[in-house]
Design a protein around this motif. Structure first.
Motif, mmCIF file in Angstrom:
data_model
loop_
_atom_site.group_PDB
_atom_site.id
_atom_site.type_symbol
_atom_site.label_atom_id
_atom_site.label_comp_id
_atom_site.label_asym_id
_atom_site.label_seq_id
_atom_site.Cartn_x
_atom_site.Cartn_y
_atom_site.Cartn_z
ATOM 1 N N ASN A 2 -113.615 -7.686 -37.690
ATOM 2 C CA ASN A 2 -113.295 -9.104 -37.607
ATOM 3 C C ASN A 2 -111.902 -9.284 -37.021
ATOM 4 O O ASN A 2 -111.080 -8.369 -37.056
ATOM 5 C CB ASN A 2 -113.327 -9.708 -39.025
ATOM 6 N N SER A 3 -111.636 -10.454 -36.486
ATOM 7 C CA SER A 3 -110.270 -10.807 -36.113
ATOM 8 C C SER A 3 -109.543 -11.250 -37.368
ATOM 9 O O SER A 3 -110.167 -11.567 -38.390
ATOM 10 C CB SER A 3 -110.275 -11.939 -35.090
ATOM 11 N N ALA A 4 -108.229 -11.289 -37.298
ATOM 12 C CA ALA A 4 -107.457 -11.724 -38.460
ATOM 13 C C ALA A 4 -107.814 -13.158 -38.842
ATOM 14 O O ALA A 4 -108.080 -13.462 -40.008
ATOM 15 C CB ALA A 4 -105.964 -11.600 -38.173
ATOM 16 N N GLY B 185 -114.758 3.990 -42.532
ATOM 17 C CA GLY B 185 -113.393 3.500 -42.661
ATOM 18 C C GLY B 185 -112.740 3.157 -41.345
ATOM 19 O O GLY B 185 -111.834 2.316 -41.287
ATOM 20 N N ASP B 186 -113.202 3.789 -40.254
ATOM 21 C CA ASP B 186 -112.614 3.519 -38.941
ATOM 22 C C ASP B 186 -112.848 2.082 -38.485
ATOM 23 O O ASP B 186 -112.093 1.570 -37.650
ATOM 24 C CB ASP B 186 -113.189 4.481 -37.893
ATOM 25 N N THR B 187 -113.899 1.444 -39.004
ATOM 26 C CA THR B 187 -114.186 0.065 -38.598
ATOM 27 C C THR B 187 -113.017 -0.846 -38.942
ATOM 28 O O THR B 187 -112.526 -1.611 -38.108
ATOM 29 C CB THR B 187 -115.467 -0.441 -39.278
ATOM 30 N N ILE B 188 -112.560 -0.774 -40.177
ATOM 31 C CA ILE B 188 -111.449 -1.628 -40.583
ATOM 32 C C ILE B 188 -110.124 -1.097 -40.043
ATOM 33 O O ILE B 188 -109.218 -1.868 -39.714
ATOM 34 C CB ILE B 188 -111.410 -1.786 -42.128
ATOM 35 N N ALA B 189 -110.001 0.231 -39.915
ATOM 36 C CA ALA B 189 -108.774 0.810 -39.354
ATOM 37 C C ALA B 189 -108.572 0.345 -37.916
ATOM 38 O O ALA B 189 -107.457 0.017 -37.503
ATOM 39 C CB ALA B 189 -108.827 2.336 -39.427
ATOM 40 N N SER B 190 -109.671 0.310 -37.148
ATOM 41 C CA SER B 190 -109.588 -0.148 -35.759
ATOM 42 C C SER B 190 -109.181 -1.613 -35.685
ATOM 43 O O SER B 190 -108.412 -2.025 -34.817
ATOM 44 C CB SER B 190 -110.931 0.068 -35.052
ATOM 45 N N ALA B 191 -109.718 -2.400 -36.616
ATOM 46 C CA ALA B 191 -109.356 -3.822 -36.648
ATOM 47 C C ALA B 191 -107.869 -3.994 -36.932
ATOM 48 O O ALA B 191 -107.187 -4.807 -36.307
ATOM 49 C CB ALA B 191 -110.186 -4.554 -37.695
ATOM 50 N N PHE B 192 -107.354 -3.215 -37.876
ATOM 51 C CA PHE B 192 -105.941 -3.321 -38.249
ATOM 52 C C PHE B 192 -105.025 -2.921 -37.093
ATOM 53 O O PHE B 192 -103.888 -3.386 -37.011
ATOM 54 C CB PHE B 192 -105.646 -2.450 -39.463
ATOM 55 N N LYS B 193 -105.500 -2.035 -36.225
ATOM 56 C CA LYS B 193 -104.668 -1.549 -35.128
ATOM 57 C C LYS B 193 -104.651 -2.498 -33.932
ATOM 58 O O LYS B 193 -103.803 -2.378 -33.054
ATOM 59 C CB LYS B 193 -105.156 -0.168 -34.678
ATOM 60 N N SER B 194 -105.594 -3.433 -33.895
ATOM 61 C CA SER B 194 -105.650 -4.354 -32.763
ATOM 62 C C SER B 194 -104.713 -5.532 -32.996
ATOM 63 O O SER B 194 -104.413 -5.890 -34.136
ATOM 64 C CB SER B 194 -107.082 -4.865 -32.558
ATOM 65 N N PRO C 237 -111.594 12.277 -44.385
ATOM 66 C CA PRO C 237 -110.147 12.309 -44.632
ATOM 67 C C PRO C 237 -109.338 11.795 -43.446
ATOM 68 O O PRO C 237 -108.317 11.131 -43.625
ATOM 69 C CB PRO C 237 -109.879 13.795 -44.905
ATOM 70 N N LYS C 238 -109.794 12.086 -42.231
ATOM 71 C CA LYS C 238 -109.080 11.610 -41.042
ATOM 72 C C LYS C 238 -109.078 10.086 -40.997
ATOM 73 O O LYS C 238 -108.097 9.457 -40.578
ATOM 74 C CB LYS C 238 -109.727 12.171 -39.783
ATOM 75 N N GLN C 239 -110.171 9.457 -41.426
ATOM 76 C CA GLN C 239 -110.247 8.004 -41.422
ATOM 77 C C GLN C 239 -109.302 7.386 -42.439
ATOM 78 O O GLN C 239 -108.835 6.254 -42.258
ATOM 79 C CB GLN C 239 -111.689 7.559 -41.659
ATOM 80 N N VAL C 240 -109.004 8.120 -43.523
ATOM 81 C CA VAL C 240 -107.990 7.640 -44.469
ATOM 82 C C VAL C 240 -106.664 7.490 -43.742
ATOM 83 O O VAL C 240 -105.969 6.477 -43.859
ATOM 84 C CB VAL C 240 -107.822 8.623 -45.657
ATOM 85 N N PHE C 241 -106.309 8.516 -42.948
ATOM 86 C CA PHE C 241 -105.024 8.504 -42.255
ATOM 87 C C PHE C 241 -105.005 7.479 -41.126
ATOM 88 O O PHE C 241 -103.953 6.944 -40.789
ATOM 89 C CB PHE C 241 -104.703 9.900 -41.723
ATOM 90 N N ASN C 242 -106.172 7.214 -40.544
ATOM 91 C CA ASN C 242 -106.232 6.166 -39.518
ATOM 92 C C ASN C 242 -105.947 4.797 -40.127
ATOM 93 O O ASN C 242 -105.308 3.939 -39.507
ATOM 94 C CB ASN C 242 -107.601 6.154 -38.841
#
Length: 574
Positions: free
Chosen positions: A270-272, A293-302, A346-351
């Protein structure tokens, strides 16, 4: 590994252990494994490869050998260490004894294999691949589960292994935390609700997929939201038809407002603004359930999708403010109640949480699963339960409690005076314990584990209503639920500490120095162990904490081990 159920009295009055008197953990080591380790070390010796060029690597190799081989690993440690140009037998022997007494610090032979692989040693077809590696973090104790409310007993009854049972319990509790209307408590003089955040970390195919069944507990409630949304949309379309028909005849008629998009389960992708709008449409309440977890991590990075600040505020029910460009409207979401269940590698946690100082870390419950190299019998005739049907039925049962709470007056969950005292003492001691093992940044995790434990008590107390049918303005937490919540929190702190230890430390450059930074800046350009411990004493820092700081500096390349017991800061290195 299982442990007995949490007993606050034992926890509070447990005498401190003198590390110098702690016996080593000995484990049997069969000849086949010994042959493989022997081959690896022989390969190192033939190729003259030094694995101990940094103190942190040398120490961790000692931990790895000590934790899994006990005294049998001493000779291996010496042989690996002799490849260091300035090897000293006495220092090496002392180091290994220290590793034995520390019980290995949770480090396993995986660490040795990692360094071997990085050095170019072929570790294919090794014991890392052929055997199940012992878990580094504990599962919830067996004797906790008979103490659970009946509803949760039914949830976990279909589990086939300890870790599966744990994630079904934690996943269900977190999902239910989003659906307990009119339930509240007072924590640190502030009204709080039951909402929780959970991240289940596991490698692919480790079994975290069972979490999808926890989502099914919410299906009836989510369906109620969606049906309400459809009804409102239908009414809006009808009103728009009427508006279009008369707007030219009447200048006073107002255009109908677009209806809110009602849903319990809010998409993470989602967008913010989109996320905040959906949360606002649902009166500040919602649940994010995302198995990647990458789904929300990717959103946070955009740029457009970074709503992590709202995520952090929602944990403490702090007002979230945002601006709707379309309607040119400034919106405040007061007392948001957001729950979240994420899973990933675990990698997705760090993302999602890039460093130890990120405020998201301390707001999450973490549970780490280990991959079991066992093929599950997917056609087991003794287990014919259709889990989809089973959890849908459980969801229907919980829906009745949800409707009951929705219609009730506000219900405050309270602790007794004795429980409050025990709670304070337990977490005061926990903070002291974990700050000696971790950096200052972990303090937030221990403190927020307090509010997490209290919310667990609220949820367990609410589920008792399904058994008693009694609802009052005030509900005292039962003693067994109080102890159950503390037991869960005790285990979760171990998991959080394990995940935290793997996060990068990113303190350089911050504007306000914390104790770890001040310690670093107080160290001379070159120093020994005796020197840094002297600095630590002058700053009131415990020896164990100072040693942890030094290990972190080495890991982050802020200092380097010039030779045995001599360190230099990176900027001073020639």
């Amino acid at each position: 590994m299982n442990k007995k159920i949490f007993n606050p009295e034992e926890w509070l009055h447990k005498p401190e252990i003198n590390p110098t008197n702690t016996p080593a953990i000995e484990m049997s080591f069969n000849s086949a494994k010994a042959v493989e380790i022997e081959q690896f070390i022989t390969n190192l010796e033939e190729r003259k490869i030094d694995l101990t060029d940094a103190y942190s690597k040398w120490r961790d190799i000692g931990f790895a050998l000590a934790s899994e081989l006990g005294e049998e690993g001493r000779d291996y440690f010496h042989r690996i260490s002799t490849l260091y140009p300035e090897y000293n037998y006495k220092d090496c022997d002392h180091q290994y004894s220290a590793c034995l007494k520390s019980k290995g610090s949770g480090i396993t032979l995986k660490t040795l294999f990692y360094h071997l692989k990085n050095a170019g040693i072929n570790i294919a077809n090794t014991i890392q691949k052929d055997r199940e590696i012992a878990a580094n973090v504990p599962v919830l104790p067996d004797d906790l589960f008979p103490q659970l409310p009946d509803f949760l007993k039914r949830v976990v009854s279909v589990a086939e292994a300890s870790e599966e049972r744990d994630i079904l319990l934690l996943g269900s509790i977190v999902c239910l935390s989003a659906c307990l209307p009119n339930l509240f408590g007072i924590y640190h003089n502030k009204k709080v609700y039951a909402n929780l955040f959970l991240f289940v970390s596991a490698k692919a195919s480790a079994g975290k997929g069972r979490l999808v069944h926890c989502r099914q507990l919410l299906t009836p409630i989510h369906k109620q939201y969606r049906e309400e949304s459809k009804r409102l949309r239908s009414q809006y379309e009808s009103d728009m038809v009427e508006y279009q028909a008369v707007k030219k005849k009447s200048e006073t008629i107002e255009k109908p407002k677009s209806p809110p998009e009602k849903m319990l389960l809010i998409p993470a992708n989602n967008s913010a603004t989109g996320f905040f709008q959906l949360l606002n449409d649902n009166e500040g309440k919602g649940m994010i359930f995302e198995t990647e977890g990458d789904t929300i991590a990717s959103a946070f990075k955009s740029d457009y999708g970074n709503y992590s600040d709202g995520f952090r505020k929602a944990f403490h029910h702090e007002t979230i403010s945002y601006y709707r460009r379309t309607d040119r409207e400034y919106v405040d979401i007061e007392s948001p109640c957001l729950s979240a269940l994420l899973s990933g590698t675990p990698k997705q946690v760090f993302n999602l949480i890039p460093d130890a100082e990120n405020g998201l870390f301390s707001r999450f419950i973490f549970y780490s699963m280990n991959l079991k190299p066992v093929w599950a019998d997917v056609f087991d005739a003794n287990n014919s339960t259709n889990l989809d049907d089973y959890f849908q039925a459980l969801g229907s049962d919980f829906y009745q409690l949800y409707q009951q709470l929705e219609k009730s007056q506000p219900i405050q969950i309270k602790l007794t005076a004795a429980q409050k005292q025990t709670f304070s003492e337990v977490f005061s001691n926990a903070q002291k314990k974990y700050l000696e093992e971790n950096s200052d940044e972990f303090a937030g995790t221990v403190r927020r584990m307090g509010i997490i434990a209290f919310r667990l008590m609220m949820i367990l107390s609410a589920l008792r209503i399904m058994e008693t049918g009694e609802i009052g303005a005030e509900v005292l937490c039962q003693e067994n639920d109080f102890k159950t919540a503390l037991t869960i929190a005790d285990t979760l702190l171990v998991h959080a500490s394990a995940v935290f230890s793997e996060l990068p430390q990113s303190f350089p450059g911050s504007k306000h120095e914390n104790r770890k930074e001040r310690f670093f800046n107080s160290l001379p350009e070159s120093f020994s162990r005796q020197k840094y411990l002297g600095v630590a004493i002058s700053m009131g820092i415990p020896d164990k904490t100072a040693q942890g700081y030094i290990s972190g500096y080495l890991k982050d390349n802020l200092i380097h081990r010039d030779k045995q017991d001599e360190y230099i800061k990176a900027k001073a290195r020639i």
